[in-house]
Design a protein around this motif. Sequence first.
Motif, mmCIF file in Angstrom:
data_model
loop_
_atom_site.group_PDB
_atom_site.id
_atom_site.type_symbol
_atom_site.label_atom_id
_atom_site.label_comp_id
_atom_site.label_asym_id
_atom_site.label_seq_id
_atom_site.Cartn_x
_atom_site.Cartn_y
_atom_site.Cartn_z
ATOM 1 N N TYR A 251 4.953 -28.979 -16.002
ATOM 2 C CA TYR A 251 5.498 -27.786 -16.652
ATOM 3 C C TYR A 251 6.306 -28.178 -17.891
ATOM 4 C CZ TYR A 251 4.456 -25.369 -12.241
ATOM 5 O OH TYR A 251 3.837 -24.853 -11.135
ATOM 6 N N ASP A 252 6.195 -27.370 -18.959
ATOM 7 C CA ASP A 252 7.020 -27.612 -20.140
ATOM 8 C C ASP A 252 8.361 -26.888 -19.986
ATOM 9 O OD1 ASP A 252 6.548 -24.929 -20.651
ATOM 10 O OD2 ASP A 252 5.172 -25.280 -22.337
ATOM 11 N N ARG A 253 9.170 -26.882 -21.063
ATOM 12 C CA ARG A 253 10.504 -26.288 -20.981
ATOM 13 C C ARG A 253 10.453 -24.787 -20.730
ATOM 14 N NH1 ARG A 253 14.227 -29.099 -25.725
ATOM 15 N NH2 ARG A 253 14.486 -31.142 -24.688
ATOM 16 N N TYR B 125 9.578 -32.536 -19.441
ATOM 17 C CA TYR B 125 8.638 -31.936 -18.495
ATOM 18 C C TYR B 125 9.174 -31.973 -17.068
ATOM 19 C CZ TYR B 125 5.383 -32.384 -22.377
ATOM 20 O OH TYR B 125 4.771 -32.290 -23.599
ATOM 21 N N HIS B 126 8.703 -31.013 -16.267
ATOM 22 C CA HIS B 126 8.993 -30.982 -14.842
ATOM 23 C C HIS B 126 7.664 -31.155 -14.118
ATOM 24 C CE1 HIS B 126 11.382 -30.020 -11.285
ATOM 25 N NE2 HIS B 126 10.346 -29.318 -10.848
ATOM 26 N N MET C 136 9.496 -23.609 -9.607
ATOM 27 C CA MET C 136 8.237 -24.253 -9.975
ATOM 28 C C MET C 136 7.568 -24.878 -8.751
ATOM 29 S SD MET C 136 9.111 -25.817 -13.756
ATOM 30 C CE MET C 136 10.878 -25.978 -13.515
ATOM 31 N N GLU C 137 8.361 -25.297 -7.766
ATOM 32 C CA GLU C 137 7.786 -25.828 -6.537
ATOM 33 C C GLU C 137 7.055 -24.731 -5.769
ATOM 34 O OE1 GLU C 137 10.814 -26.434 -7.669
ATOM 35 O OE2 GLU C 137 10.527 -28.567 -8.159
ATOM 36 N N ALA C 138 7.687 -23.552 -5.643
ATOM 37 C CA ALA C 138 7.051 -22.440 -4.939
ATOM 38 C C ALA C 138 5.798 -21.979 -5.673
ATOM 39 C CB ALA C 138 8.039 -21.280 -4.788
ATOM 40 N N ARG C 139 5.886 -21.928 -6.987
ATOM 41 C CA ARG C 139 4.719 -21.534 -7.776
ATOM 42 C C ARG C 139 3.586 -22.541 -7.598
ATOM 43 N NH1 ARG C 139 6.947 -21.113 -13.629
ATOM 44 N NH2 ARG C 139 4.718 -20.828 -14.082
ATOM 45 N N VAL D 61 5.216 -31.357 -0.775
ATOM 46 C CA VAL D 61 5.479 -30.964 -2.164
ATOM 47 C C VAL D 61 6.640 -31.805 -2.681
ATOM 48 C CG1 VAL D 61 6.143 -29.105 -3.733
ATOM 49 C CG2 VAL D 61 4.696 -28.593 -1.762
ATOM 50 N N GLN D 62 6.420 -32.528 -3.788
ATOM 51 C CA GLN D 62 7.457 -33.351 -4.402
ATOM 52 C C GLN D 62 7.569 -33.000 -5.879
ATOM 53 O OE1 GLN D 62 6.658 -37.492 -3.688
ATOM 54 N NE2 GLN D 62 6.632 -37.275 -1.464
ATOM 55 N N SER D 63 8.762 -33.153 -6.436
ATOM 56 C CA SER D 63 8.954 -32.826 -7.847
ATOM 57 C C SER D 63 9.904 -33.806 -8.512
ATOM 58 C CB SER D 63 9.489 -31.399 -7.994
ATOM 59 O OG SER D 63 10.772 -31.283 -7.404
ATOM 60 N N GLU D 64 9.802 -33.922 -9.834
ATOM 61 C CA GLU D 64 10.697 -34.772 -10.623
ATOM 62 C C GLU D 64 10.728 -34.286 -12.060
ATOM 63 O OE1 GLU D 64 9.286 -38.668 -11.874
ATOM 64 O OE2 GLU D 64 7.401 -38.276 -10.814
#
Length: 440
Positions: A155-157, A134-135, A70-73, A126-129
Amino acid sequence: MKCRLKNRLILIAVLLFAAVVLCAACGRKEEKQKAPAPDTGAAVSGETRTEQPVTGTSISGTSVAEKPSMEARSRNYAEQIVSGIMTELWVNLTEELASQMTVDGLQASWNSVAEGAGTYEGIEDVQSEDNNEYHIVLVTLRYRRNQGRSIRFVYDRDENIAGIWFDVAEVSKKGEDTGPETLGEWSEEDISVGRNPFALKGKLTLPQGGKAPVVILLADHEDADMDGTMGKNENKPLRDLAHGLAERGIASLRYNRRGHQYSGSVTAEDSMYETLFQDVWYAVDQMYNERRVDRKRIFILGMGRAADFMPGIVKKKPRRLTGAVMMAAKPMAAAEKFYSREEKNITSDAAYFMDENSTFPLLMLQGEEDFQTRVNDFEQWKEIWKGRSHVKYHSYRGLNHYFMTASGKEDKGEYEKEGRVSQTVIRDIAEWCSATAEGK
């Protein structure tokens, strides 16, 4: 007894009917499809350049296991949003989110946030949690003069995009000298082009530093102002080009066409000499005598109709010109002859660059969604000049006649949408001018 039996049968029938309804509803829920992607047209074969370099691979039609992270996307989507390309992003929205917006509305939201940020320089962070179901991925973008913008993807499941937010962001301060793509300062001043009674208002845009190569910018239509303004949103392709080139060390001159500034005096009976050629030649001579630019590195850039007549423009001043950029040009020949005034006699033939001036550097650019100058015209240029090393070609997916993101329409409505000339196109022009000037 019969009544009780009858009531039981009715109750059983009701329960069976309810079960069938529930099963049907479940089936329908599972069969629901995602919102269709907006039709932006298909790419054509041949040498092609996308509007912005994009990392990652396409996720359309792949299984969940084959999808990039999802980070790359998110990096991929962010680059596409900056370029005005929404197709891949749109097909990966949840149905609920897609039903709440339109492609144009999404683009308008981004434009309002990105307005004034200047030229895009790249992804800063780019950061994610994870947040319960959700992501969340936050992509921070860097623009010139240390300005930042952010795009938050939720993003959902099922890894579909359930939310998206645009915002202003802080980025770390960097010095001006950050490599070959460093964008510099520039200034702009009013200037007059030509002579009375048809002196024209114009702008001379100068990058900071020493004497720079200069590009004379020519609008598509004979009644265009110096910015090439068109559409209800008053898009300004020549202004976009001037400012983008200046940031990359290239000066430019642009000016009102005679049909705009003197609309009451110019008629349909006026010749090409009066509506185009005479003023261009004045501009070339003026830049040749302008001390603040490099007189040995003068280029001509024409859009649309102005590019169609580029052979005739160059033919008069080949020794004072270094090269020409032809954007959305058609291969054609035209001539006008006046027995009473020979100086007005004009000929412009695409064969000139092949037969008489076969080494003059040319850059040919084509938007693949252009309905005025078709890709077939672009391919015909390649056929005419087959084997000529002095000509370089680029075509761009998703761009229209003015090298802005296309909306898919094939009428004047195409130009009503707010837009700007692709930064990739501007970068290609600047790099070609710099390389050509150095080779002279």
